[in-house]
Design a protein around this motif. Structure first.
Motif, PDB file in Angstrom:
ATOM      1  N   PHE A  62       0.756  -1.167   0.081  1.00 17.60           N
ATOM      2  CA  PHE A  62      -0.091   0.077  -0.118  1.00 17.60           C
ATOM      3  C   PHE A  62       0.824   1.149  -0.123  1.00 17.60           C
ATOM      4  CE2 PHE A  62      -2.241   3.292   2.356  1.00 17.60           C
ATOM      5  CZ  PHE A  62      -3.138   3.578   1.498  1.00 17.60           C
ATOM      6  N   LYS A 107      -7.496   3.093  -7.068  1.00 15.37           N
ATOM      7  CA  LYS A 107      -8.566   2.130  -7.121  1.00 15.37           C
ATOM      8  C   LYS A 107      -7.888   0.755  -7.408  1.00 15.37           C
ATOM      9  CE  LYS A 107     -12.801   0.673  -9.378  1.00 15.37           C
ATOM     10  NZ  LYS A 107     -12.282  -0.842  -9.292  1.00 15.37           N
ATOM     11  N   THR A 146      -4.839   0.072  -6.513  1.00 18.95           N
ATOM     12  CA  THR A 146      -4.187  -0.359  -5.178  1.00 18.95           C
ATOM     13  C   THR A 146      -5.346  -1.066  -4.093  1.00 18.95           C
ATOM     14  OG1 THR A 146      -2.688   1.557  -5.478  1.00 18.95           O
ATOM     15  CG2 THR A 146      -2.824   0.661  -3.367  1.00 18.95           C
ATOM     16  N   PHE A 147      -6.322  -0.312  -3.849  1.00 16.44           N
ATOM     17  CA  PHE A 147      -7.398  -0.745  -2.839  1.00 16.44           C
ATOM     18  C   PHE A 147      -7.907  -2.207  -3.265  1.00 16.44           C
ATOM     19  CE2 PHE A 147      -6.795   3.518  -1.424  1.00 16.44           C
ATOM     20  CZ  PHE A 147      -7.090   3.443   0.218  1.00 16.44           C
ATOM     21  N   HIS A 148      -7.991  -2.315  -4.613  1.00 14.43           N
ATOM     22  CA  HIS A 148      -8.804  -3.387  -5.344  1.00 14.43           C
ATOM     23  C   HIS A 148      -7.585  -4.659  -4.811  1.00 14.43           C
ATOM     24  CE1 HIS A 148     -11.122  -6.093  -7.847  1.00 14.43           C
ATOM     25  NE2 HIS A 148     -10.147  -6.453  -8.197  1.00 14.43           N
ATOM     26  N   LEU A 158      -6.274  -4.873  -2.159  1.00 16.92           N
ATOM     27  CA  LEU A 158      -5.860  -5.019  -0.633  1.00 16.92           C
ATOM     28  C   LEU A 158      -7.014  -6.141  -0.178  1.00 16.92           C
ATOM     29  CD1 LEU A 158      -5.353  -1.461   0.501  1.00 16.92           C
ATOM     30  CD2 LEU A 158      -3.742  -3.366   0.363  1.00 16.92           C
ATOM     31  N   ILE A 192     -12.551  -0.939   3.104  1.00 19.47           N
ATOM     32  CA  ILE A 192     -11.510  -0.903   1.832  1.00 19.47           C
ATOM     33  C   ILE A 192     -12.688  -1.159   0.885  1.00 19.47           C
ATOM     34  CG2 ILE A 192     -10.096  -2.054   0.616  1.00 19.47           C
ATOM     35  CD1 ILE A 192      -8.848  -0.858   2.999  1.00 19.47           C
ATOM     36  N   GLU A 239     -12.973   2.046  -2.300  1.00 22.05           N
ATOM     37  CA  GLU A 239     -12.910   1.519  -3.607  1.00 22.05           C
ATOM     38  C   GLU A 239     -14.097   1.820  -4.499  1.00 22.05           C
ATOM     39  OE1 GLU A 239     -12.237  -2.532  -6.100  1.00 22.05           O
ATOM     40  OE2 GLU A 239     -12.229  -2.594  -4.142  1.00 22.05           O
TER      41      GLU A 239
END
Length: 552
Positions: free
Chosen positions: A21, A76, A78-80, A82, A88, A92
């Motif tokens: 992250f 987006k 990156t958060f996808h 996680l 989260i 997203e």
């Protein structure tokens, strides 16, 4: 529960997840800085060197939306990657919504600020009317469609089930459609008016109630018209306008037919009076007619104080137009001779020598209209362009000299000068494009060598009919005797004066009224000076200036 425990429950990430992250955030910041430098410094410095500004305008419109799309897109992604937890997933979804909104805004800005802007410039150079009136419809409708689709995708990104919404919208659409039949009728009538193009913006229209109006805008529901006589705007529902019988006074040309009634005692010299009326009409610089005859009469009439400048500028304008006509008469035989050359060369196929001869003959024609061929080497290839040679004797320069004298007319209003200038510059640009396309075909005939003579004949016809129409016999003034009338024991001869005014669009559509009034006054003044008794317009209600709705 302390803060550390709460974060562990909300974000149960492992150490390697946090590393991913943080590294993604760092890369996002670095990428944003790099993209900012590229957009605002590197590309901008390059695009400023371009001759046309479309690349720079596109860059200015796209810079900030591109940055926003890049940042939101990377975040987006990156958060996808996680682990899926409620917080989260919510972030997203917000990023996805922001990405959709940014892309939609970017597309709308590109469409309105770049595509529509430059397409509007292109439509001004074309001869067709549909693109002039269809463009505002696209400008109004496309952004609505884009944002509507964006709203749908945003709702879907949050997991909203749209099935119920579609059903509700379907029912609401039926109810709204039934309740708003008039609005929908006006909308579709406006679409029909835009597509059918019975008129374009700036045209002068004669409405059913007899009012003369200038078209300013066709909206989604109403059409905006300007009434010169009352100096006000009126708004007519599109469905009402579509159902009316409307006369377009600006088509097929901006020439407009006027008619003025006069009557004289029968005891007077009717033949002499009729001759004076014809000469007075011919002497007015704003009426149509044979230029030689107009120049012969222009110094004899309208010599009252305040009209000398009108006649002086009018005479210069007629002389300038005469030079334009002579140049066009010189060009027409040159094109006809080129047709004969092509027809002879086309038999059996054109050789390289024949192509060179045709090119040389065509270059002479280009020189006459004010253009020359300039060859440049681009990527080891010869590329030709046509540039103005600025010869004072060329058609283009004679046209410009003519309309520059035209706009010196002190009767013209502020916007009239731009109307005249834009019209003739548009025609000059159309001429350039036509002759350049033809030169390309002549230089590289390929499979069209048997059609080159047809293309030249089309160009000659366009010059004669669409570029500048020559003065015609039917445009000559006419004075007719309508009949005899008895009033107060005096017998009068009724005359009808018919003439064409050069441009109905000028002076807010009232140019013809001024010209008609001046002609009437000059006839009365001259006949009085000649000791001919004339009944004044005020003496009889029938002796008034009337405008007929006949446009030729």
């Amino acid at each position: 529960m302390d803060l550390k425990t709460m974060l562990k429950e909300l974000l149960p990430f492992q150490a390697n997840t946090w590393s991913f992250f943080l590294s993604s955030v760092v890369l996002t910041i670095a990428g944003t800085i790099l993209l900012y430098i590229i957009l605002f410094y590197v590309l901008r410095s390059i695009f400023r060197k371009f001759e046309r500004d479309i690349a720079l305008v596109t860059l200015n419109v796209s810079a900030y939306p591109a940055l926003a799309v890049f940042i939101l897109g990377v975040l987006k992604f990156t958060f996808h990657q996680l682990p899926s937890v409620k917080l989260i997933d919510g972030i997203e979804n917000l990023l996805a919504a922001g990405l959709i909104i940014s892309i939609s805004y970017w597309l709308v800005q590109l469409f309105t600020q770049v595509f529509i802007y430059y397409l509007r410039g292109y439509t001004q150079e074309t001869e067709s009317m549909w693109d002039d009136v269809l463009l505002p419809l696209l400008e109004a409708v496309v952004p609505v469609i884009v944002f509507t689709l964006a709203t749908v995708f945003v709702l879907k990104s949050f997991g909203v089930d749209l099935t119920g919404i579609w059903v509700a919208l379907g029912g609401a659409t039926f109810v709204i459609g039934f309740a708003a039949q008039g609005i929908l009728a006006n909308f579709f009538s406006g679409v029909v008016l835009l597509i059918d193009t019975p008129f374009q913006f700036g045209d002068v229209l004669l409405l059913e109630n007899g009012s003369i109006a200038m078209l300013q805008k066709i909206g989604v529901r109403v059409t905006q018209l300007y009434i010169p006589s009352k100096h006000c705007n009126i708004y007519i529902p599109n469905s009402t306008l579509q159902s009316q019988n409307i006369t377009n006074l600006s088509r097929p040309t901006s020439y407009y037919h006027y008619s003025t009634d006069m009557k004289l005692p029968i005891a007077l010299n009717v033949k002499e009076a009729k001759h004076v009326m014809v000469e007075v009409i011919q002497a007015h610089p704003d009426t149509l007619g044979d230029i030689d005859q107009k120049l012969a009469q222009i110094d004899r009439y309208y010599q009252l104080e305040g009209l000398e400048n009108q006649q002086k500028i009018g005479k210069l304008r007629l002389l300038a137009e005469q030079e334009v006509n002579l140049k066009l008469e010189e060009i027409a035989p040159a094109l006809e001779a080129l047709v004969v050359t092509l027809q002879f060369a086309e038999k059996g196929g054109m050789t390289n020598e024949e192509i060179e001869n045709v090119q040389q003959e065509y270059r002479e024609f280009l020189s006459a209209i004010g253009l020359e061929v300039v060859t440049e080497i681009y990527h080891n290839r010869s590329v030709f362009t046509l540039k103005e040679n600025r010869s004072q004797d060329s058609l283009i320069e004679l046209i410009r000299n003519w309309y520059r004298i035209y706009i010196r007319d002190f009767h013209l209003l502020d916007n009239d000068s731009s109307i005249i200038t834009e019209e003739w510059e548009r025609k000059i640009n159309l001429l350039k494009r036509r002759v350049q396309r033809l030169y390309q075909k002549i230089s590289n005939p390929q499979n069209e060598e048997t059609r080159l003579d047809d293309y030249v004949m089309e160009l000659n016809q366009w010059l004669r009919e669409r570029f500048k129409e020559p003065r015609q016999k039917w445009q000559e003034p006419q004075v007719l005797i309508k009949g005899i009338e008895n009033s107060d024991a005096i017998t009068y001869v009724q005359f009808n004066l018919n003439f064409f005014v050069d441009d109905i669009r000028l002076e807010n559509g009232r140019r013809g009224d001024r010209v008609s009034s001046q002609i009437y006054e000059e006839v009365v003044r001259y006949l009085k000076q000649s000791a001919t008794e004339v009944i004044e317009p005020q003496a009889n209600s029938n002796a008034t200036i009337t405008v007929q709705g006949d446009n030729s």
